[in-house]
Scaffold this active site. Structure first.
Site, PDB file in Angstrom:
ATOM      1  N   LYS A  21       0.835  -1.210   0.000  1.00  0.00           N
ATOM      2  CA  LYS A  21       0.000   0.000   0.000  1.00  0.00           C
ATOM      3  C   LYS A  21       0.867   1.257   0.000  1.00  0.00           C
ATOM      4  O   LYS A  21       0.576   2.238  -0.682  1.00  0.00           O
ATOM      5  CB  LYS A  21      -0.840  -0.022   1.283  1.00  0.00           C
ATOM      6  CG  LYS A  21      -2.166   0.579   1.132  1.00  0.00           C
ATOM      7  CD  LYS A  21      -3.090   0.293   2.331  1.00  0.00           C
ATOM      8  CE  LYS A  21      -2.523  -0.451   3.491  1.00  0.00           C
ATOM      9  NZ  LYS A  21      -2.412   0.295   4.725  1.00  0.00           N
ATOM     10  N   ILE A  23       4.008   1.621  -1.096  1.00  0.00           N
ATOM     11  CA  ILE A  23       4.663   1.822  -2.394  1.00  0.00           C
ATOM     12  C   ILE A  23       3.640   2.287  -3.427  1.00  0.00           C
ATOM     13  O   ILE A  23       3.932   3.105  -4.293  1.00  0.00           O
ATOM     14  CB  ILE A  23       5.351   0.514  -2.875  1.00  0.00           C
ATOM     15  CG1 ILE A  23       6.415   0.054  -1.874  1.00  0.00           C
ATOM     16  CG2 ILE A  23       5.937   0.668  -4.268  1.00  0.00           C
ATOM     17  CD1 ILE A  23       7.676   0.883  -1.865  1.00  0.00           C
ATOM     18  N   GLU A 154      -9.557  -0.757  14.431  1.00  0.00           N
ATOM     19  CA  GLU A 154      -8.780   0.410  14.829  1.00  0.00           C
ATOM     20  C   GLU A 154      -8.647   1.524  13.796  1.00  0.00           C
ATOM     21  O   GLU A 154      -8.274   2.623  14.153  1.00  0.00           O
ATOM     22  CB  GLU A 154      -7.406  -0.009  15.362  1.00  0.00           C
ATOM     23  CG  GLU A 154      -6.579  -0.812  14.403  1.00  0.00           C
ATOM     24  CD  GLU A 154      -5.184  -1.103  14.975  1.00  0.00           C
ATOM     25  OE1 GLU A 154      -4.954  -0.853  16.180  1.00  0.00           O
ATOM     26  OE2 GLU A 154      -4.335  -1.554  14.202  1.00  0.00           O
ATOM     27  N   LYS A 193     -12.533 -13.535  -4.342  1.00  0.00           N
ATOM     28  CA  LYS A 193     -13.503 -13.434  -3.234  1.00  0.00           C
ATOM     29  C   LYS A 193     -13.020 -12.572  -2.057  1.00  0.00           C
ATOM     30  O   LYS A 193     -13.775 -11.722  -1.565  1.00  0.00           O
ATOM     31  CB  LYS A 193     -13.902 -14.836  -2.750  1.00  0.00           C
ATOM     32  CG  LYS A 193     -15.071 -14.856  -1.778  1.00  0.00           C
ATOM     33  CD  LYS A 193     -16.404 -14.626  -2.461  1.00  0.00           C
ATOM     34  CE  LYS A 193     -16.846 -15.881  -3.129  1.00  0.00           C
ATOM     35  NZ  LYS A 193     -17.908 -15.884  -4.028  1.00  0.00           N
ATOM     36  N   PRO A 194     -11.761 -12.759  -1.584  1.00  0.00           N
ATOM     37  CA  PRO A 194     -11.345 -11.913  -0.451  1.00  0.00           C
ATOM     38  C   PRO A 194     -11.477 -10.418  -0.778  1.00  0.00           C
ATOM     39  O   PRO A 194     -11.881  -9.638   0.088  1.00  0.00           O
ATOM     40  CB  PRO A 194      -9.877 -12.306  -0.232  1.00  0.00           C
ATOM     41  CG  PRO A 194      -9.746 -13.667  -0.817  1.00  0.00           C
ATOM     42  CD  PRO A 194     -10.709 -13.710  -1.965  1.00  0.00           C
ATOM     43  N   LYS A 227     -15.420  -9.725 -12.959  1.00  0.00           N
ATOM     44  CA  LYS A 227     -16.009 -10.204 -11.722  1.00  0.00           C
ATOM     45  C   LYS A 227     -15.868  -9.140 -10.616  1.00  0.00           C
ATOM     46  O   LYS A 227     -16.830  -8.810  -9.921  1.00  0.00           O
ATOM     47  CB  LYS A 227     -15.257 -11.470 -11.296  1.00  0.00           C
ATOM     48  CG  LYS A 227     -16.123 -12.533 -10.681  1.00  0.00           C
ATOM     49  CD  LYS A 227     -15.244 -13.712 -10.370  1.00  0.00           C
ATOM     50  CE  LYS A 227     -16.061 -14.963 -10.225  1.00  0.00           C
ATOM     51  NZ  LYS A 227     -15.178 -16.111 -10.019  1.00  0.00           N
ATOM     52  N   CYS A 390      25.393   6.127  12.870  1.00  0.00           N
ATOM     53  CA  CYS A 390      24.907   6.382  14.228  1.00  0.00           C
ATOM     54  C   CYS A 390      25.582   5.447  15.247  1.00  0.00           C
ATOM     55  O   CYS A 390      26.718   5.695  15.624  1.00  0.00           O
ATOM     56  CB  CYS A 390      23.387   6.301  14.264  1.00  0.00           C
ATOM     57  SG  CYS A 390      22.694   7.297  15.589  1.00  0.00           S
ATOM     58  N   GLY A 392      26.857   2.765  14.651  1.00  0.00           N
ATOM     59  CA  GLY A 392      28.028   2.298  13.912  1.00  0.00           C
ATOM     60  C   GLY A 392      29.193   3.277  14.003  1.00  0.00           C
ATOM     61  O   GLY A 392      30.361   2.879  13.902  1.00  0.00           O
ATOM     62  N   HIS A 519      21.962   9.912  10.281  1.00  0.00           N
ATOM     63  CA  HIS A 519      21.429   8.837   9.424  1.00  0.00           C
ATOM     64  C   HIS A 519      21.354   9.314   7.975  1.00  0.00           C
ATOM     65  O   HIS A 519      20.291   9.764   7.528  1.00  0.00           O
ATOM     66  CB  HIS A 519      20.038   8.419   9.900  1.00  0.00           C
ATOM     67  CG  HIS A 519      20.060   7.655  11.172  1.00  0.00           C
ATOM     68  ND1 HIS A 519      20.285   6.298  11.231  1.00  0.00           N
ATOM     69  CD2 HIS A 519      19.925   8.064  12.453  1.00  0.00           C
ATOM     70  CE1 HIS A 519      20.261   5.901  12.489  1.00  0.00           C
ATOM     71  NE2 HIS A 519      20.051   6.946  13.259  1.00  0.00           N
ATOM     72  N   GLU A 521      21.110   7.706   5.371  1.00  0.00           N
ATOM     73  CA  GLU A 521      20.223   6.870   4.542  1.00  0.00           C
ATOM     74  C   GLU A 521      18.872   7.535   4.281  1.00  0.00           C
ATOM     75  O   GLU A 521      18.220   7.245   3.283  1.00  0.00           O
ATOM     76  CB  GLU A 521      20.029   5.483   5.173  1.00  0.00           C
ATOM     77  CG  GLU A 521      19.281   5.420   6.505  1.00  0.00           C
ATOM     78  CD  GLU A 521      20.192   5.541   7.719  1.00  0.00           C
ATOM     79  OE1 GLU A 521      21.284   6.117   7.604  1.00  0.00           O
ATOM     80  OE2 GLU A 521      19.793   5.062   8.806  1.00  0.00           O
TER      81      GLU A 521
HETATM   82  N1  GLN Z   1      21.937   3.914  20.673  1.00  0.00           N
HETATM   83  C1  GLN Z   1      22.639   5.063  20.223  1.00  0.00           C
HETATM   84  C2  GLN Z   1      22.110   6.341  20.841  1.00  0.00           C
HETATM   85  O1  GLN Z   1      21.012   6.389  21.312  1.00  0.00           O
HETATM   86  C3  GLN Z   1      22.608   5.147  18.711  1.00  0.00           C
HETATM   87  C4  GLN Z   1      21.253   5.374  18.143  1.00  0.00           C
HETATM   88  C5  GLN Z   1      21.135   5.005  16.692  1.00  0.00           C
HETATM   89  O2  GLN Z   1      21.953   4.265  16.167  1.00  0.00           O
HETATM   90  N2  GLN Z   1      20.104   5.480  16.034  1.00  0.00           N
HETATM   91  O3  GLN Z   1      22.789   7.344  20.865  1.00  0.00           O
END
Ligand code: GLN
Length: 545
Positions: A21, A23, A154, A193-194, A227, A390, A392, A519, A521
């Protein structure tokens, strides 16, 4: 009755969840945008949670963070990627959020002594939020995806809000039912049917679908289309086939081949328009031709069981890696490695050497941390391209202080509050939040500026000094260790201009070893890969085994 100022399309799910849904909503946005409309998209989640920040990613998928620091549903990421826009908190709501506002309004006498009721006050607040999102985004067409599936208890108040809007101004509101058509293995035949039941359940909420998008493994054939048209009361032209495809980025094309955009415009009383999807088509075609691969290990713990869950917990990391790989003429093979395996099994750890690159994405808590640190040590020593997002980044600094600077007790206070060497620590405000159990919406959230060191790999990637990236974390790098790591070769190359917080570290004499407190990404787009993902994949390809 006063007419609506904007046009609205509600996307509602039938039969079961997880059929795409989000996408589909994102794809519709993509199509209308290509027709030259100003479009925005809203996600309405039926949960009591005020935001997605307090939900376990294994159960609910990734928490997508907006520029203005809202912790939202992963579908918001799909909208941003398919529409190439930055959304904000006004584009997201949950039942919890709606009720909170209504109760606060009641407490402050905003209803002027009236009896405040679930109906109409809750749907009215939902409508207010929908109209505000349209207004704020200056959208001619607003897509609203209602979470969950029709027939559930809900989401009924969201459906009621949609119905009320249709009553107010029929030609400004359209309903799309995205439903699943199974092909049971023992029958080998697609069953309608569903979906008939889903359309009926929707009718009992006072809503008649204007369009059905038939999701399934296979294409919808003519008899089944007829149908569905007859039994669901939908014009047969408006029954759209959406079979499984190899890449989600093909979906706008599959839908628009059936002229879905103009069919919906007709419902909304808007003249048809041509869509301009050439760039997108080229992008998809390029995607399908790619043969070269790049093998990346993603090390974490939110893998749960089965592919579905793991892909959902890190969807933006997966997409960002895809965008970057495609830009480099390759497709990524992402393998999910549970970090706990490295804690007791050196053979498993050694197997990591076969990957072209290693990503450690965001994470929380102590489980699996020692394994992650071992993997980072391996990436550092064996010169495997490493990208830490983060957690990482935080754990890469811990590893470095332990194994290069030589302070064996180095750690993050997230896992040991009395740490002797708190390389990653917590500021007093955040410590107070944790102590008082104030977890909801209190992390360092949303976009912050970061100034880059000119003499760095990251500067070369971004090609500018000031960048803005989205954050979601509670802990920070402890400045007391800054000189130490710098002297030993882990350079601080990105800092927040106001708070002086360390946002990026990068290792000298390594093909690519970058840790970012934010982040990246979240900001990658299909045709505009994120600069750091792009460079990471380039390095991984150079390291191809
Ligand atoms: N756990 C770490 C923090 O709270 C890193 C959080 C994360 O990777 N988004 O700072």
């Amino acid at each position: 009755m006063e007419k609506l100022k904007h046009k609205y399309i509600f996307v509602i799910g039938g039969v079961l969840s997880g059929v795409g849904k989000g996408i589909t909503t994102a794809s519709l946005g993509n199509i209308f945008k290509s027709k030259g409309f100003k479009v925005t998209a809203i996600k309405a989640d039926p949960y009591i949670n005020v935001d997605a920040g307090t939900m376990n990613p294994v159960e609910h998928g990734e928490v997508f963070v907006t520029d203005d620091g809202d912790e939202t549903d992963q579908d918001m990421g799909n909208y941003e990627r398919f529409l190439d826009v930055n959304l904000s908190s006004t584009n997201y709501m949950t039942t919890g959020r709606v009720y909170t506002t209504v109760i606060e309004n009641e407490r402050s006498m905003k209803y002027k002594g009236k009896c405040v009721q679930v109906v109409p006050h809750i749907p009215e607040e939902i409508i207010k939020r929908i109209e505000k999102a349209a207004e704020n985004n200056d959208a001619e067409i607003t897509l609203i995806e209602i979470g969950g599936t029709v027939g559930e208890y809900e989401n009924i108040l969201f459906l009621e809000a949609a119905r009320m809007m249709k009553m107010k101004d029929a030609s400004s509101v359209a309903f799309v039912l995205v439903s699943y058509l199974p092909v049971p293995a023992h029958l080998g035949e697609m069953k309608t049917k569903p979906t008939q039941h889903a359309a009926r359940a929707l009718s009992s909420a006072g809503i008649n679908a204007d369009m059905i998008i038939a999701r399934g493994e296979q294409k919808l054939d003519k008899p089944r289309r007829e149908k569905l048209a007859v039994f669901c009361g939908v014009n047969h032209e408006n029954i759209i086939s959406a079979p499984d495809v190899s890449s989600i980025y093909e979906i706008p094309l599959t839908l628009e081949q059936q002229d879905i955009g103009n069919k919906l415009l007709k419902v909304l009383d808007i003249l048809p328009r041509k869509s301009k999807m050439n760039e997108w088509k080229k992008f998809v075609a390029r995607n399908n031709k790619v043969e070269k691969t790049v093998k990346i290990a993603v090390i974490g713990k939110y893998f749960g069981t089965g592919d579905y869950t793991l892909a959902d917990s890190y969807v933006s990391v997966i997409e960002a890696t895809k965008h970057a790989a495609l830009y480099n003429g390759a497709k990524p093979i992402l393998e999910w490695v549970d970090s706990e395996e490295f804690e007791h099994n050196p053979i498993k750890l050694k197997q990591l050497e076969k990957y072209d690159g290693i990503i450690v994405p965001g994470g929380f808590g102590s489980r699996g941390v020692e394994g992650i640190i071992k993997a980072i040590e391996l990436a550092r020593k064996k010169k495997i391209p490493y990208f830490g997002l983060c957690y990482g980044m935080q754990l890469a600094t811990v590893e470095f202080v332990r194994n290069v600077v030589g302070k064996k007790d180095a750690t993050t206070v997230e896992i040991n509050t009395d740490a002797k060497e708190p390389v990653i620590h917590i500021n007093p405000n955040q410590a107070k939040n944790v102590k008082e159990n104030r977890y909801g919406g209190t992390m360092r959230l949303g976009a912050y500026d970061c100034i880059l060191e000119k003499d760095s790999l990251v500067y070369k990637a971004y090609e500018k000094r000031t960048i803005s990236e989205r954050h979601r974390h509670r802990y920070e790098f402890n400045d007391d260790y800054r000189k130490l790591i710098d002297k030993a070769g882990l350079k601080v190359v990105g800092v927040n201009p106001e708070s002086n917080l360390v946002e990026i570290v990068e290792l000298k004499n390594h093909p690519f070893f970058v840790g970012v407190q934010f982040h990246p990404e979240f900001k990658s787009r299909p045709m505009i890969p994120h600069p750091l993902f792009r460079e990471f994949v380039t390095a991984a390809l150079r390291n191809k085994k």
